[in-house]
Scaffold this motif. Structure first.
Motif, PDB file in Angstrom:
ATOM      1  N   GLN A  88       0.796  -1.230   0.000  1.00 25.28           N
ATOM      2  CA  GLN A  88       0.000   0.000   0.000  1.00 25.28           C
ATOM      3  C   GLN A  88       0.824   1.274   0.000  1.00 25.28           C
ATOM      4  O   GLN A  88       0.296   2.351  -0.284  1.00 25.28           O
ATOM      5  N   GLY A  89       2.073   1.192   0.345  1.00 29.27           N
ATOM      6  CA  GLY A  89       2.897   2.394   0.412  1.00 29.27           C
ATOM      7  C   GLY A  89       4.351   2.037   0.620  1.00 29.27           C
ATOM      8  O   GLY A  89       4.688   0.907   0.992  1.00 29.27           O
ATOM      9  N   LEU A  90       5.223   3.022   0.379  1.00 30.59           N
ATOM     10  CA  LEU A  90       6.660   2.828   0.508  1.00 30.59           C
ATOM     11  C   LEU A  90       7.242   3.869   1.455  1.00 30.59           C
ATOM     12  O   LEU A  90       6.850   5.037   1.424  1.00 30.59           O
ATOM     13  N   VAL A  91       8.197   3.432   2.266  1.00 30.73           N
ATOM     14  CA  VAL A  91       9.025   4.312   3.079  1.00 30.73           C
ATOM     15  C   VAL A  91      10.460   4.147   2.589  1.00 30.73           C
ATOM     16  O   VAL A  91      10.958   3.021   2.513  1.00 30.73           O
ATOM     17  N   VAL A  92      11.110   5.244   2.231  1.00 33.16           N
ATOM     18  CA  VAL A  92      12.489   5.198   1.758  1.00 33.16           C
ATOM     19  C   VAL A  92      13.370   5.900   2.789  1.00 33.16           C
ATOM     20  O   VAL A  92      13.100   7.047   3.161  1.00 33.16           O
ATOM     21  N   ALA A  93      14.408   5.220   3.253  1.00 37.32           N
ATOM     22  CA  ALA A  93      15.272   5.766   4.307  1.00 37.32           C
ATOM     23  C   ALA A  93      16.721   5.733   3.854  1.00 37.32           C
ATOM     24  O   ALA A  93      17.229   4.674   3.460  1.00 37.32           O
ATOM     25  N   GLU A  94      17.393   6.889   3.937  1.00 38.66           N
ATOM     26  CA  GLU A  94      18.780   6.994   3.503  1.00 38.66           C
ATOM     27  C   GLU A  94      19.516   8.028   4.337  1.00 38.66           C
ATOM     28  O   GLU A  94      18.936   9.023   4.781  1.00 38.66           O
ATOM     29  N   GLU A  95      20.796   7.802   4.550  1.00 35.80           N
ATOM     30  CA  GLU A  95      21.656   8.756   5.247  1.00 35.80           C
ATOM     31  C   GLU A  95      22.237   9.710   4.204  1.00 35.80           C
ATOM     32  O   GLU A  95      23.421   9.712   3.912  1.00 35.80           O
ATOM     33  N   ALA A  96      21.353  10.504   3.627  1.00 36.62           N
ATOM     34  CA  ALA A  96      21.716  11.401   2.529  1.00 36.62           C
ATOM     35  C   ALA A  96      20.634  12.462   2.408  1.00 36.62           C
ATOM     36  O   ALA A  96      19.526  12.312   2.942  1.00 36.62           O
ATOM     37  N   THR A  97      20.950  13.526   1.690  1.00 39.42           N
ATOM     38  CA  THR A  97      19.961  14.573   1.503  1.00 39.42           C
ATOM     39  C   THR A  97      18.772  14.063   0.707  1.00 39.42           C
ATOM     40  O   THR A  97      18.919  13.197  -0.168  1.00 39.42           O
ATOM     41  N   LEU A  98      17.611  14.611   1.003  1.00 42.35           N
ATOM     42  CA  LEU A  98      16.404  14.213   0.280  1.00 42.35           C
ATOM     43  C   LEU A  98      16.371  14.769  -1.131  1.00 42.35           C
ATOM     44  O   LEU A  98      15.560  14.325  -1.951  1.00 42.35           O
ATOM     45  N   SER A  99      17.214  15.731  -1.430  1.00 42.03           N
ATOM     46  CA  SER A  99      17.218  16.368  -2.751  1.00 42.03           C
ATOM     47  C   SER A  99      18.066  15.555  -3.725  1.00 42.03           C
ATOM     48  O   SER A  99      19.279  15.738  -3.796  1.00 42.03           O
ATOM     49  N   GLY A 100      17.439  14.653  -4.434  1.00 44.71           N
ATOM     50  CA  GLY A 100      18.121  13.969  -5.512  1.00 44.71           C
ATOM     51  C   GLY A 100      18.711  12.616  -5.206  1.00 44.71           C
ATOM     52  O   GLY A 100      19.353  12.021  -6.074  1.00 44.71           O
ATOM     53  N   GLY A 101      18.521  12.090  -4.008  1.00 40.00           N
ATOM     54  CA  GLY A 101      19.105  10.806  -3.652  1.00 40.00           C
ATOM     55  C   GLY A 101      18.203   9.633  -3.988  1.00 40.00           C
ATOM     56  O   GLY A 101      17.429   9.664  -4.943  1.00 40.00           O
ATOM     57  N   LEU A 102      18.292   8.574  -3.184  1.00 40.96           N
ATOM     58  CA  LEU A 102      17.509   7.371  -3.439  1.00 40.96           C
ATOM     59  C   LEU A 102      16.011   7.657  -3.389  1.00 40.96           C
ATOM     60  O   LEU A 102      15.250   7.183  -4.236  1.00 40.96           O
ATOM     61  N   GLY A 103      15.576   8.419  -2.390  1.00 43.83           N
ATOM     62  CA  GLY A 103      14.154   8.724  -2.280  1.00 43.83           C
ATOM     63  C   GLY A 103      13.633   9.439  -3.510  1.00 43.83           C
ATOM     64  O   GLY A 103      12.535   9.146  -4.000  1.00 43.83           O
ATOM     65  N   ALA A 104      14.419  10.385  -4.020  1.00 49.15           N
ATOM     66  CA  ALA A 104      14.017  11.094  -5.231  1.00 49.15           C
ATOM     67  C   ALA A 104      13.924  10.149  -6.417  1.00 49.15           C
ATOM     68  O   ALA A 104      13.024  10.266  -7.262  1.00 49.15           O
ATOM     69  N   ALA A 105      14.858   9.196  -6.496  1.00 52.01           N
ATOM     70  CA  ALA A 105      14.829   8.219  -7.585  1.00 52.01           C
ATOM     71  C   ALA A 105      13.583   7.343  -7.507  1.00 52.01           C
ATOM     72  O   ALA A 105      12.922   7.076  -8.517  1.00 52.01           O
ATOM     73  N   VAL A 106      13.244   6.895  -6.295  1.00 53.33           N
ATOM     74  CA  VAL A 106      12.056   6.062  -6.115  1.00 53.33           C
ATOM     75  C   VAL A 106      10.788   6.867  -6.409  1.00 53.33           C
ATOM     76  O   VAL A 106       9.856   6.376  -7.061  1.00 53.33           O
ATOM     77  N   ALA A 107      10.748   8.115  -5.941  1.00 57.25           N
ATOM     78  CA  ALA A 107       9.577   8.963  -6.184  1.00 57.25           C
ATOM     79  C   ALA A 107       9.377   9.204  -7.683  1.00 57.25           C
ATOM     80  O   ALA A 107       8.242   9.174  -8.188  1.00 57.25           O
TER      81      ALA A 107
END
Length: 335
Positions: free
Chosen positions: A262-281
């Motif tokens: 139903q949903g995803l949580v992305v967690a990374e020790e990096a800035t939210l601007s352009g990292g793994l979370g941005a790639a997944v989004a």
């Protein structure tokens, strides 16, 4: 959680979360061991560093291979250029330096000399994320994933533990093109199952689940596993994906997670601007929109202990647990 979904696979893996007393390790130790092993096997393996022999844990390498370690001093742009030149001459250079200086000062050389030229240069970002803690924002390496994801032809790898650090070095040594490896300084427990494959661009399913997916890298993988166990005790089935290859991303596994949970949580020790979370989004937004919660660093990370900085940004098991409940629309839990 009443929506009908594809059930989790019957052979679903369940990697246990490391307990509170589980041993933790500085992955620079296995980095040095595996690098020396590669050098014994192949005389083409050389190291280039920026006056960081100690912090890269390369003292032993220098003693065993004094003619195969090149210390250029505090000159990161030159360091990467030298590495590219050695690769062009048929050697296999591992270029090692603290993450913020390797990727920040030498970004042009990484782009032009390594990636554009297609040389096999293995860039080793030491002490990434907020591992330098008390040295403050100048030494935090939280922008590296964002900068390097934008460079065409450069593979970006974030190992989660000792086994993946060893595997990442072996993989990069065999890979024909340039790569960037984050070498963890922050001590982490072992989370990789025995004999788990390490394949180019592939994520690793550590735990299956059909309610929510926890996507994590590096220091956050063990925390995601702990959060998943807490969620299981509350009746929430959480899938855990370890994504060592930030670029290229395992689009098939991410999309499967978006389709089956139903949903995803992305967690990374990096800035939210352009990292793994941005790639997944970006991926899910284009192909399979799904509720997302992104956990990472915002703004300049302050000065403090590495553990305290992770807590400051909610990069903990508690933070992942809370984000998972939130993405599912469940009330907050104090358990």
């Amino acid at each position: 959680m009443t929506e009908t979904r594809t059930p989790a696979r019957t052979d679903a893996p369940v990697t246990p979360a490391p307990g509170p007393d589980a041993p933790v390790y500085d992955c620079r130790t296995v980095f040095a061991e595996e690098l020396a092993a590669l050098a014994r096997e192949d005389e083409r393996v050389v190291v280039v560093c920026n006056d960081s022999v100690g912090s890269s844990n390369l003292v032993g390498f220098r003693e065993e291979f004094p003619d195969r370690l090149i210390n250029v001093g505090i000159a990161e742009q030159n360091m990467v250029g030298v590495g590219a030149g050695l690769a062009n001459a048929g050697l296999v250079p591992f270029v090692s330096a603290a993450g913020p200086f390797l990727t920040g000062r030498a970004l042009e050389q990484i782009k032009a000399d390594c990636a554009y030229s297609g040389f096999r240069v293995i860039l080793c970002g030491q002490s990434p994320g907020m591992a330098y803690g008390e040295l403050g924002p100048t030494h935090h390496s939280v922008e590296d994933l964002s900068w390097l994801r934008a460079v065409a032809g450069l593979t970006v790898v974030v190992p989660a533990d000792r086994a993946q650090t060893r595997a990442a070095l072996r993989w990069a040594y065999a890979h024909e093109g340039p790569s960037y490896l984050r070498i963890p300084r922050f001590k982490v427990p072992d989370v990789t199952p025995p004999d788990a494959p390490f394949e180019h661009g592939r994520a690793q399913v550590l735990r299956e689940g059909d309610d929510v997916t926890l996507v994590a890298i590096g220091t956050l993988v063990s925390r995601a596993l702990t959060a998943a166990e807490r969620l299981a005790a509350e009746g929430v089935s959480a899938r855990v994906l370890n994504v060592p290859f930030v670029d290229p991303l395992d689009t098939a596994e991410i999309q499967r997670a978006a389709e089956e949970t139903q949903g995803l949580v992305v967690a990374e020790e990096a800035t939210l601007s352009g990292g793994l979370g941005a790639a997944v989004a970006s991926l899910t937004g284009r192909h399979r929109p799904v509720p997302l919660r992104l956990l990472g660093v915002t703004g300049f990370a302050p000065t403090g202990s590495p553990e305290g900085l992770l807590e400051h940004f909610g990069l903990t098991a508690d933070g992942v647990h809370a984000a998972a409940r939130d993405v599912l629309g469940l009330p907050s839990s104090t358990s």
